[in-house]
Design an enzyme around this catalytic site. Structure first.
Site, PDB file in Angstrom:
ATOM      1  N   LYS A  84       0.735  -1.266  -0.033  1.00 27.69           N
ATOM      2  CA  LYS A  84      -0.024  -0.139  -0.139  1.00 27.69           C
ATOM      3  C   LYS A  84       1.030   1.146   0.006  1.00 27.69           C
ATOM      4  O   LYS A  84       1.617   1.425   0.943  1.00 27.69           O
ATOM      5  CB  LYS A  84      -0.977  -0.247   1.438  1.00 27.69           C
ATOM      6  N   GLU A 105       9.563   2.296  10.634  1.00 31.66           N
ATOM      7  CA  GLU A 105      10.575   3.452  10.617  1.00 31.66           C
ATOM      8  C   GLU A 105       9.927   4.800  10.359  1.00 31.66           C
ATOM      9  O   GLU A 105       9.022   5.037   9.605  1.00 31.66           O
ATOM     10  CB  GLU A 105      11.293   3.312   9.332  1.00 31.66           C
ATOM     11  N   CYS A 125      13.261  12.009   6.280  1.00 31.15           N
ATOM     12  CA  CYS A 125      13.283  11.257   7.747  1.00 31.15           C
ATOM     13  C   CYS A 125      14.537  11.785   8.398  1.00 31.15           C
ATOM     14  O   CYS A 125      14.656  11.912   9.591  1.00 31.15           O
ATOM     15  CB  CYS A 125      12.900   9.922   7.867  1.00 31.15           C
TER      16      CYS A 125
HETATM   17  P1  NAD Z   1       2.021   8.915   7.502  1.00 29.86           P
HETATM   18  O1  NAD Z   1       2.366   8.200   8.576  1.00 29.86           O
HETATM   19  O2  NAD Z   1       0.989   9.813   7.102  1.00 29.86           O
HETATM   20  O3  NAD Z   1       1.798   7.969   6.465  1.00 29.86           O
HETATM   21  C1  NAD Z   1       2.412   6.814   5.879  1.00 29.86           C
HETATM   22  C2  NAD Z   1       1.756   5.663   5.442  1.00 29.86           C
HETATM   23  O4  NAD Z   1       0.820   5.159   6.144  1.00 29.86           O
HETATM   24  C3  NAD Z   1       1.054   6.150   4.170  1.00 29.86           C
HETATM   25  O5  NAD Z   1       0.767   5.063   3.139  1.00 29.86           O
HETATM   26  C4  NAD Z   1      -0.631   6.148   4.606  1.00 29.86           C
HETATM   27  O6  NAD Z   1      -1.713   6.140   3.918  1.00 29.86           O
HETATM   28  C5  NAD Z   1      -0.537   5.238   5.848  1.00 29.86           C
HETATM   29  N1  NAD Z   1      -1.400   5.239   6.684  1.00 29.86           N
HETATM   30  C6  NAD Z   1      -2.217   6.237   7.450  1.00 29.86           C
HETATM   31  N2  NAD Z   1      -3.023   5.994   8.463  1.00 29.86           N
HETATM   32  C7  NAD Z   1      -2.717   4.528   8.572  1.00 29.86           C
HETATM   33  C8  NAD Z   1      -3.453   3.586   9.442  1.00 29.86           C
HETATM   34  N3  NAD Z   1      -4.511   4.042  10.463  1.00 29.86           N
HETATM   35  N4  NAD Z   1      -3.032   2.513   9.408  1.00 29.86           N
HETATM   36  C9  NAD Z   1      -2.150   1.933   8.413  1.00 29.86           C
HETATM   37  N5  NAD Z   1      -1.514   2.763   7.484  1.00 29.86           N
HETATM   38  C10 NAD Z   1      -2.068   4.119   7.601  1.00 29.86           C
HETATM   39  O7  NAD Z   1       3.337   9.535   6.770  1.00 29.86           O
HETATM   40  P2  NAD Z   1       3.508  10.224   5.498  1.00 29.86           P
HETATM   41  O8  NAD Z   1       3.170  11.763   5.610  1.00 29.86           O
HETATM   42  O9  NAD Z   1       3.402   9.738   4.157  1.00 29.86           O
HETATM   43  O10 NAD Z   1       5.216  10.360   5.420  1.00 29.86           O
HETATM   44  C11 NAD Z   1       6.013  11.433   6.005  1.00 29.86           C
HETATM   45  C12 NAD Z   1       6.560  10.734   7.320  1.00 29.86           C
HETATM   46  O11 NAD Z   1       7.622   9.603   6.969  1.00 29.86           O
HETATM   47  C13 NAD Z   1       7.570  11.763   8.098  1.00 29.86           C
HETATM   48  O12 NAD Z   1       7.405  11.545   9.357  1.00 29.86           O
HETATM   49  C14 NAD Z   1       8.865  11.117   7.889  1.00 29.86           C
HETATM   50  O13 NAD Z   1       9.853  11.279   8.913  1.00 29.86           O
HETATM   51  C15 NAD Z   1       8.405   9.517   7.879  1.00 29.86           C
HETATM   52  N6  NAD Z   1       9.656   8.871   7.079  1.00 29.86           N
HETATM   53  C16 NAD Z   1      10.492   7.749   7.963  1.00 29.86           C
HETATM   54  C17 NAD Z   1      11.215   7.350   7.181  1.00 29.86           C
HETATM   55  C18 NAD Z   1      12.268   6.446   7.831  1.00 29.86           C
HETATM   56  O14 NAD Z   1      12.784   5.312   7.386  1.00 29.86           O
HETATM   57  N7  NAD Z   1      12.644   6.447   9.366  1.00 29.86           N
HETATM   58  C19 NAD Z   1      11.589   7.515   5.877  1.00 29.86           C
HETATM   59  C20 NAD Z   1      10.775   8.377   5.075  1.00 29.86           C
HETATM   60  C21 NAD Z   1       9.690   8.942   5.838  1.00 29.86           C
END
Ligand code: NAD
Length: 476
Positions: free
Chosen positions: A170, A245, A279
């Site tokens: 997803k 992550e 991130c």
């Molecule tokens: P997000 O948490 O909003 O979404 C991440 C994913 O989770 C999306 O596909 C979203 O649709 C899904 N999601 C949302 N609600 C959910 C639920 N209740 N259950 C299951 N899945 C759900 O994050 P974002 O805005 O897409 O990305 C930005 C964030 O990602 C930042 O906090 C960034 O630091 C983090 N990030 C971390 C890493 C790492 O490796 N540590 C790498 C890249 C981004």
């Protein structure tokens, strides 16, 4: 085609999402199928159905298919990277570079499929042998964010398949086109139906359906801390394997003895490349007092020279923010910082370009302290803060004083301080005279504290999450 891939067939969604170019809001890439909860269950059932034959199909088949996927991504990196930049807003060089990395990840795991570790050792009981082997976990749910639309899916999907699992993927709904292109390549590489499934959709519907399904044995998630914790609760409740992550608030320490140009380039790259939407971005620049003013002056000069424009123009060095919501959050943090008493030395607002897009000037706060919200919360935009400190000891203590622990960096010419920082920085990844962002695919990736949970990703470390250990005793 713009559809989801379920059980080897491309299927329409229940609704569609418009995929808009953040560099030019008049440019719509397409309308993409959004799956619903029922379709997600179909994808999970297909992955379950395909699990046994994929597991038993042999490692040569897996290696060949992964290698084919990697080769095709590499051969088409310009086209795929351009699509990625158009959709996400990172520069062409970044989009193509990320795509190449995804190709290399698949090729790396093609090799790893042939090197699945195991041991055979004498039992403590005479005449008995003990064998420790790694078996696939089963069906893996993969949930990814928008900021690395091809590399993060690659570094989860490739090991999942290499170690014999089937996948329900997803992607973030903001980047459906790259996910679709990747799924077409994966599907075209000869995988049996159901081994890999794509369900683009809302987190609250498709994501939750994956996370709560008793048919999904493991969930690998990358995204924000808040969502990650919800995923953790749902998977823990049913004892599914989980790997998270999440966010960062990564410090870059600059000591008096640093090479000024190296330090400034580390800050420019770490804080502003990919529009600060990484991130691993360097959002806290912790600078000792004798280099502070020179560092800030030179950094501001370099920031103001950065070409902020349409991601698809070759000369662009920083593209737009990904969407209206993220831009709103970035601007809100500018106001928060101002209200907390921080000084904005450059940037702080939107900028206009030929096309209507979500452009923001690279922004630097000075005169900040580590207790301010702008230094404690992940902003996820082209915004960095300078925190002035007396000496190395204070720098280390400020660097570690955070809820996060993904990446950290130090710029210094002192071996003593570099060695000490490497050892005592409370982060999963430490960089010396390098930006906090920018990592290799053949070594572990991950952090500590709120930034990560569960086994590390990437490199040989990925075997831990994507397999289950079995110990067999044989008396013959
Ligand atoms: P997000 O948490 O909003 O979404 C991440 C994913 O989770 C999306 O596909 C979203 O649709 C899904 N999601 C949302 N609600 C959910 C639920 N209740 N259950 C299951 N899945 C759900 O994050 P974002 O805005 O897409 O990305 C930005 C964030 O990602 C930042 O906090 C960034 O630091 C983090 N990030 C971390 C890493 C790492 O490796 N540590 C790498 C890249 C981004």
């Amino acid at each position: 085609m713009n559809k989801n891939l379920i059980a080897g067939s491309w299927v329409e969604g229940s609704t569609t999402v418009a995929d808009v170019n953040p560099s030019d809001l008049s440019d719509t890439i397409g309308d993409f199928a959004m799956a619903d909860g029922d379709q997600t269950q179909d994808a999970i059932a297909a992955a379950r159905e395909a699990a046994a034959s994929w597991r038993d199909g042999g490692i040569q088949q897996r290696a060949d298919i992964l290698d084919r996927i990697g080769n095709e991504i590499l051969a088409r990196k310009e086209e795929l990277g351009t699509l990625l930049s158009r959709e996400e807003g990172k520069t062409l060089a970044e989009g193509i570079g990320e795509t190449a990395r995804a190709g290399q990840v698949f090729k790396f795991f093609a090799g790893e499929a042939l090197r699945i570790p195991g041991t055979s050792i004498d039992s403590v009981r005479p005449g008995v042998a003990a064998e420790v082997t790694r078996e696939p976990v089963g069906v893996v749910g993969i949930i990814t964010p928008w900021n690395f639309p091809i590399a993060i899916p690659a570094w989860k999907i490739a090991p999942a398949l290499a170690y014999g699992n089937t996948v329900v993927f997803k992607p973030a709904a903001l980047v459906p086109a790259t996910a679709q292109a990747l799924a077409q390549i994966i599907n075209g590489a000869g995988l049996p139906a159901g081994v890999f499934n794509l369900v683009t959709g809302a987190g609250s519907e498709v994501g939750e359906a994956i996370v709560t399904s008793p048919q999904v044995d493991a969930v690998s998630f990358t995204g924000s801390v808040a969502t990650g914790r919800a995923v953790l609760v749902n998977t823990a409740a049913r004892q599914a394997k989980v790997q998270l992550e999440m966010g960062g608030k990564n410090p870059l320490v600059v000591l008096d003895d640093a090479d000024l140009e190296t330090a400034v380039e580390c800050a420019i790259n770490g804080a502003f490349f990919s529009t600060g939407q990484r991130c691993t971005a360097s959002s806290r620049l912790i600078v000792t007092e004798n280099i502070h003013d020179r560092f800030v002056a030179r950094l501001v000069e370099r920031m103001e020279a950065l070409v902020v424009d349409n991601a698809l123009k070759p000369e662009t060095q920083m593209g737009p923010v990904v969407d209206q919501g993220q831009l709103g959050q970035d601007l809100e943090y500018v106001d928060i910082g101002r209200a907390e008493g921080a000084n904005i030395v450059t940037g702080g607002g939107r900028v206009e370009r030929d096309a209507d897009g979500y452009y923001m000037a690279p922004t630097l706060f000075t005169e900040t302290d580590n207790a301010m919200r702008i230094n404690r919360e992940e902003i996820f935009g082209p915004i960095a803060s300078v925190i002035r400190v007396r000496d190395y000891d204070e720098a280390l203590s400020v660097a570690n004083d955070t809820d996060f622990g993904l990446s950290s960096g130090i710029c210094t010419t002192s071996l003593k301080h570099a060695s000490h920082f490497k050892r005592y920085s409370a982060a999963g990844m430490v960089m010396v005279n390098l930006p906090t962002a920018g990592v290799d695919y053949h070594v572990p990736f991950g952090g500590r504290k709120s930034s990560s949970f569960g086994p590390r990703e990437q490199g040989p470390a990925a075997v831990e999450f994507y397999t289950s250990t079995k110990t067999a005793y044989v008396y013959a």
